[in-house]
Design an enzyme around this catalytic site. Structure first.
Site, PDB file in Angstrom:
ATOM      1  N   ASP A   1       0.822  -1.211   0.000  1.00 54.75           N
ATOM      2  CA  ASP A   1       0.000   0.000   0.000  1.00 54.75           C
ATOM      3  C   ASP A   1       0.859   1.265   0.000  1.00 54.75           C
ATOM      4  O   ASP A   1       2.010   1.248   0.419  1.00 54.75           O
ATOM      5  CB  ASP A   1      -0.934   0.009   1.213  1.00 54.75           C
ATOM      6  CG  ASP A   1      -0.172   0.017   2.527  1.00 54.75           C
ATOM      7  OD1 ASP A   1       0.740  -0.807   2.679  1.00 54.75           O
ATOM      8  OD2 ASP A   1      -0.483   0.851   3.404  1.00 54.75           O
ATOM      9  N   GLU A   2       0.258   2.350  -0.466  1.00 48.34           N
ATOM     10  CA  GLU A   2       0.805   3.707  -0.347  1.00 48.34           C
ATOM     11  C   GLU A   2       2.275   3.782  -0.773  1.00 48.34           C
ATOM     12  O   GLU A   2       3.130   4.305  -0.057  1.00 48.34           O
ATOM     13  CB  GLU A   2       0.638   4.211   1.089  1.00 48.34           C
ATOM     14  CG  GLU A   2      -0.832   4.286   1.520  1.00 48.34           C
ATOM     15  CD  GLU A   2      -1.000   4.725   2.960  1.00 48.34           C
ATOM     16  OE1 GLU A   2      -2.020   5.352   3.270  1.00 48.34           O
ATOM     17  OE2 GLU A   2      -0.105   4.413   3.786  1.00 48.34           O
TER      18      GLU A   2
ATOM     19  N   THR B   1      -1.343   1.638  15.232  1.00 49.75           N
ATOM     20  CA  THR B   1      -0.986   2.079  16.587  1.00 49.75           C
ATOM     21  C   THR B   1      -0.186   3.375  16.629  1.00 49.75           C
ATOM     22  O   THR B   1       0.613   3.579  17.547  1.00 49.75           O
ATOM     23  CB  THR B   1      -0.221   0.960  17.323  1.00 49.75           C
ATOM     24  OG1 THR B   1       0.976   0.640  16.601  1.00 49.75           O
ATOM     25  CG2 THR B   1      -1.072  -0.281  17.479  1.00 49.75           C
ATOM     26  N   GLU B   2      -0.399   4.273  15.672  1.00 48.23           N
ATOM     27  CA  GLU B   2       0.271   5.568  15.769  1.00 48.23           C
ATOM     28  C   GLU B   2      -0.012   6.243  17.108  1.00 48.23           C
ATOM     29  O   GLU B   2       0.858   6.863  17.706  1.00 48.23           O
ATOM     30  CB  GLU B   2      -0.195   6.490  14.629  1.00 48.23           C
ATOM     31  CG  GLU B   2       0.404   6.171  13.276  1.00 48.23           C
ATOM     32  CD  GLU B   2      -0.472   5.237  12.469  1.00 48.23           C
ATOM     33  OE1 GLU B   2      -0.303   5.188  11.250  1.00 48.23           O
ATOM     34  OE2 GLU B   2      -1.325   4.541  13.058  1.00 48.23           O
TER      35      GLU B   2
ATOM     36  N   PHE C   1     -10.196   0.104  13.570  1.00 44.94           N
ATOM     37  CA  PHE C   1     -10.442   0.240  15.002  1.00 44.94           C
ATOM     38  C   PHE C   1      -9.486   1.233  15.662  1.00 44.94           C
ATOM     39  O   PHE C   1      -9.557   1.452  16.866  1.00 44.94           O
ATOM     40  CB  PHE C   1     -10.353  -1.123  15.688  1.00 44.94           C
ATOM     41  CG  PHE C   1     -11.591  -1.968  15.519  1.00 44.94           C
ATOM     42  CD1 PHE C   1     -12.553  -1.661  14.574  1.00 44.94           C
ATOM     43  CD2 PHE C   1     -11.792  -3.091  16.314  1.00 44.94           C
ATOM     44  CE1 PHE C   1     -13.693  -2.439  14.423  1.00 44.94           C
ATOM     45  CE2 PHE C   1     -12.922  -3.876  16.174  1.00 44.94           C
ATOM     46  CZ  PHE C   1     -13.875  -3.553  15.220  1.00 44.94           C
ATOM     47  N   ASP C   2      -8.579   1.838  14.880  1.00 44.12           N
ATOM     48  CA  ASP C   2      -7.795   2.951  15.421  1.00 44.12           C
ATOM     49  C   ASP C   2      -8.596   4.245  15.356  1.00 44.12           C
ATOM     50  O   ASP C   2      -8.186   5.253  15.932  1.00 44.12           O
ATOM     51  CB  ASP C   2      -6.475   3.104  14.679  1.00 44.12           C
ATOM     52  CG  ASP C   2      -6.657   3.226  13.172  1.00 44.12           C
ATOM     53  OD1 ASP C   2      -7.577   2.591  12.621  1.00 44.12           O
ATOM     54  OD2 ASP C   2      -5.866   3.943  12.530  1.00 44.12           O
TER      55      ASP C   2
ATOM     56  N   TRP D   1      -9.073  -2.187   1.743  1.00 42.90           N
ATOM     57  CA  TRP D   1      -9.139  -1.245   2.869  1.00 42.90           C
ATOM     58  C   TRP D   1      -9.610   0.147   2.450  1.00 42.90           C
ATOM     59  O   TRP D   1     -10.188   0.876   3.251  1.00 42.90           O
ATOM     60  CB  TRP D   1      -7.770  -1.137   3.555  1.00 42.90           C
ATOM     61  CG  TRP D   1      -6.732  -0.358   2.804  1.00 42.90           C
ATOM     62  CD1 TRP D   1      -5.937  -0.807   1.804  1.00 42.90           C
ATOM     63  CD2 TRP D   1      -6.367   1.015   3.011  1.00 42.90           C
ATOM     64  NE1 TRP D   1      -5.095   0.192   1.364  1.00 42.90           N
ATOM     65  CE2 TRP D   1      -5.337   1.330   2.084  1.00 42.90           C
ATOM     66  CE3 TRP D   1      -6.796   2.014   3.877  1.00 42.90           C
ATOM     67  CZ2 TRP D   1      -4.742   2.581   2.003  1.00 42.90           C
ATOM     68  CZ3 TRP D   1      -6.207   3.276   3.801  1.00 42.90           C
ATOM     69  CH2 TRP D   1      -5.193   3.543   2.879  1.00 42.90           C
TER      70      TRP D   1
END
Length: 761
Positions: free
Chosen positions: A325-326, A468-469, A418-419, A392
């Protein structure tokens, strides 16, 4: 006639003997596909035995069952292979065909769990545990007669946890596995590798964990800002960690005992700063900070193949996630090696070069008897024939892949990230991105209508993703997973015909008790009061409505700013007010407050005559709701994407408020926002508030210089002007924009001012 009466008596006797007993809501989540109660009860006693075959799987499940009974009821049962009554029998059965399906029966003979697989028996055991908990409602191991026939709807019921941004010790990851197991989830996607940290031991490349697993801690910097690898013994402060191969084997075995497959993710070709700072020879010349492997360098592929060769030895499940991704492709377009690769392979675009990269790695992964899975960007430029897509960026990528005959796991940002925050309260802990509440997760359906009927079987299931950032601890991970995981588990397990949202909400009462009993930290966002305000033109009164997301439990409130108690006013109907009120409301469950409070001062200055005159127009993309936004009693929270903020780019907030009539006032307040870590929004440098009776002669009641703060976390600054009571018909407010972001800011360019809700009294 006599015989007819006798027959009627017999029919009635049978009817009443089969009457359903009064059943306590035991809250099985996810909801079984069939559950039928009968009259009668069975009690587990010290004389009850556990009957199993001689397999290691059932020995392990019986040990878990005994641990559960010992913990909850101080009972430990004999385990035997001899079939008998007064038993909890765990039996394999060829009568049940579907993978993961089970039958759980409670009768006078005892408890019987049957399934074709040990996995199915384990799921039946999870339902049995729920029938016997929590202690607050079930103090003795007594079960109503019941028959449950159950089978999961989807094969892939997953959760991803990122340990790259913030590392979690192996014991914390095991606790995540326990949470998944109690919800009958069966896939754990372990995001081990990203730009910010490398978390898996690779013998061929020791620097990946000697340095790539550690980063320098920089004051007032988020982990991904100015990322710089370090080593554990660096003299500067460092953060990080990694898993040894032995720890990974331990975790994989732990998950397998709970019938959960572990899918590792090894990012490529982008998101690889940690690896490429350790081994810069595999990045493009001139793009060393891009975090993207050089697609023209054969050494990049050899490097990744050597890594994968070690990874596949640790993870027995068939899937390997490559990310994909990205990918920043600018470096490829400037790289001579990449340009030569494109010419040699007949590739015209950077997307086609990415497809070449992914296809080449897929061939190698297939040679290791593994299946490649990646985020939906791997569709760009052409998808490898055997690849599976994890969608996503919405569901569109999944639709495209499934209709093309590829397997798909649906994991759209809404509602599966969920973040993201699960509540609108300003007291919510740090989160990232949007807003995914509990019931939006419950409504998730992984099979969109746009997928052809003959292709729907390609939808393997769905998955939650927890980046989790903003999440540093297991305590916070639990909060973000729970209770949303209960909604996702039912969305992925229960057939749509058996899903019942109202009953799910009812079950949450038992479920919350169960989480409390097990010591889990869970979000009470769905219980926190929310509000809506309307204005009655005829009565010139405001109507304040209160509710919470699940519409359960009582709400108590005060109007004088004091904290509500169990004896405070009970909310039963909208609150009418014509003077400012200082509301604090709490939801109460079992006589105790639960969730976050709603704390707002609701002004009464808004009326049809009220008018805001703007010297500088607000940005249309951040209108806050238009010209009435500043008086609509809708308070923005500490998120830049809250639609109630009104934004001004590189211009002052400069307004005159015509109240429409003259009122006696002594107080004016309004809110401003700043979030340096994620936005270009900063607090104004100066606030001036002036008042006037006639709109001509103004008196300054506040002139405050705001000191610059470099705090990275979101801030809501409430500006308050208190003054002696006087007649006011006009309010002038100027909030000065600094114009350009300061040099130390992580962004460059124009500064924004965000403002919301003017309150007066």
């Amino acid at each position: 006639m006599k015989n007819l009466n006798l027959l009627l008596v017999l029919i009635l006797a049978v009817f009443f003997s089969c009457e359903k007993p009064e059943i306590v809501n035991t809250g099985i989540i996810p909801q079984p596909n069939s559950i039928k109660y009968q009259k009668g009860q069975f009690k587990v006693t010290s004389k009850t035995v556990i009957v199993i075959d001689n397999s290691e799987d059932l020995k392990r499940i019986s040990n878990q069952l005994n641990t559960f009974l010992k913990t909850n009821f101080n009972i430990e049962l004999e385990v035997t292979t001899e079939v008998q009554e007064n038993a909890i029998s765990l039996l394999k059965s060829n009568e049940i065909k579907e993978e993961g399906a089970y039958n759980l029966t409670v009768s006078k003979k005892g408890i019987e769990i049957k399934a074709a697989t040990y996995q199915g028996i384990f799921y039946g055991f999870q339902s049995l545990k729920q029938l016997l908990t929590p202690k607050t409602k079930i103090s003795k191991p007594i079960l109503n007669f019941v028959e449950i026939n159950d089978v999961p709807r989807f094969r892939w019921r997953g959760t991803m946890v990122d340990v790259s941004r913030h590392f979690q010790p192996i014991d914390s990851v095991k606790k995540v596995i326990d949470i998944l197991a109690m919800h009958k989830m069966n896939k754990f996607h372990w995001h081990l590798v990203d730009g910010i940290g490398w978390r898996i031991q690779i013998d061929a490349y020791p620097e990946l964990t000697n340095k790539g697993a550690w980063r320098k801690v920089k004051e007032n910097k988020k982990p991904w800002e100015d990322f710089e690898i370090s080593s554990q013994n660096d003299e500067d402060e460092v953060y990080g960690g990694f898993y040894t191969k032995d720890e990974i084997k331990e975790l994989v075995a732990y998950a397998a005992e709970r019938y959960i497959d572990v899918i590792p993710e090894i990012e490529m070709p982008g998101h690889s700063e940690a690896a490429l700072q350790c081994y810069p020879e595999f990045t493009c010349i001139g793009a060393e900070s891009s975090g993207v492997y050089c697609a023209g360098n054969d050494g990049s592929f050899e490097f990744l193949q050597n890594i994968i060769s070690e990874v596949v030895e640790l993870f027995p499940y068939k899937y390997l996630h490559i990310g994909g991704d990205e990918v920043g492709k600018e470096g490829w377009l400037q790289c001579k090696k990449c340009q030569k690769r494109m010419q040699t392979e007949g590739l015209e675009t950077a997307e086609e070069l990415q497809s070449y990269f992914v296809k080449r790695m897929e061939v190698f992964i297939d040679s290791k008897n593994k299946k490649l899975i990646g985020w939906d960007e791997i569709l760009e430029g052409g998808l490898p024939e055997r690849a599976t897509v994890m969608s996503w960026r919405g569901v569109e990528g999944g639709i495209e892949a499934a209709n093309a005959g590829h397997d798909v796991v649906m994991s759209p940002g809404f509602p599966c990230y969920f973040d993201h925050s699960q509540g609108k309260s300003e007291f919510e802990p740090p989160s990232w991105g949007g807003y995914n509440n509990l019931l939006s997760v419950y409504d998730f359906n992984p099979i969109p209508e746009e997928i052809s009927e003959d292709k729907k079987h390609h939808i393997l299931g769905g998955q939650a993703n927890l980046w989790t950032e903003q999440i540093k601890t297991l305590h916070h991970i639990e909060y973000m997973l729970l209770p949303r995981l209960s909604a996702l588990s039912e969305a992925l397990w229960t057939n749509s015909e058996q899903k019942d949202k109202e009953y799910f909400i009812d079950k949450l009462d038992v479920y919350f008790d169960r989480l409390v009993a097990q010591g889990y930290n869970f979000a009470e966002s769905a219980l926190s009061p929310e509000y809506d305000v309307t204005y009655n033109k005829d009565t010139k009164e405001f109507n304040l409505s209160l509710k919470n997301e699940i519409d359960r439990y009582e709400i108590r409130y005060t109007l004088d700013g004091s904290t509500p108690t169990n004896n405070s006013m009970l909310y039963t109907k909208p609150i009418n007010y014509s003077k400012p009120i200082n509301l604090i409301a709490f939801c109460f469950r079992n006589g105790e407050p639960i969730g976050y409070p709603l704390q707002k001062m609701f002004s009464t200055s808004f009326s049809d005559q009220c008018k805001v005159i703007y010297k500088n127009a607000y940005n249309e993309g951040y209108s806050g709701g238009g010209d009435k936004a500043l008086f609509n009693s809708k308070f923005a929270i500490s998120r830049g994407d809250d639609p109630n903020w009104q934004g001004f780019q590189q211009q002052d907030f400069d307004v005159i408020v015509e109240l429409g009539s003259v009122s006696e006032l002594s107080y004016i307040s309004l809110n401003f926002f700043q979030h340096i870590a994620a936005t270009s929004v900063m607090l104004p440098t100066e606030i001036i508030v002036e008042i006037s009776k006639d709109g001509k002669n103004y008196t300054t009641v506040l002139n405050e210089i705001l000191p610059t703060t470099k705090k990275r976390d979101p801030i809501i600054k409430k500006i308050e002007a208190n003054f002696e009571k006087q007649q006011v018909g006009f309010i002038k407010i100027i909030a000065k924009n600094r114009g350009v972001l300061p040099e130390w800011h992580i962004r460059k360019g124009a500064a924004w001012v965000f403002v919301d809700e003017i309150s007066v009294k």
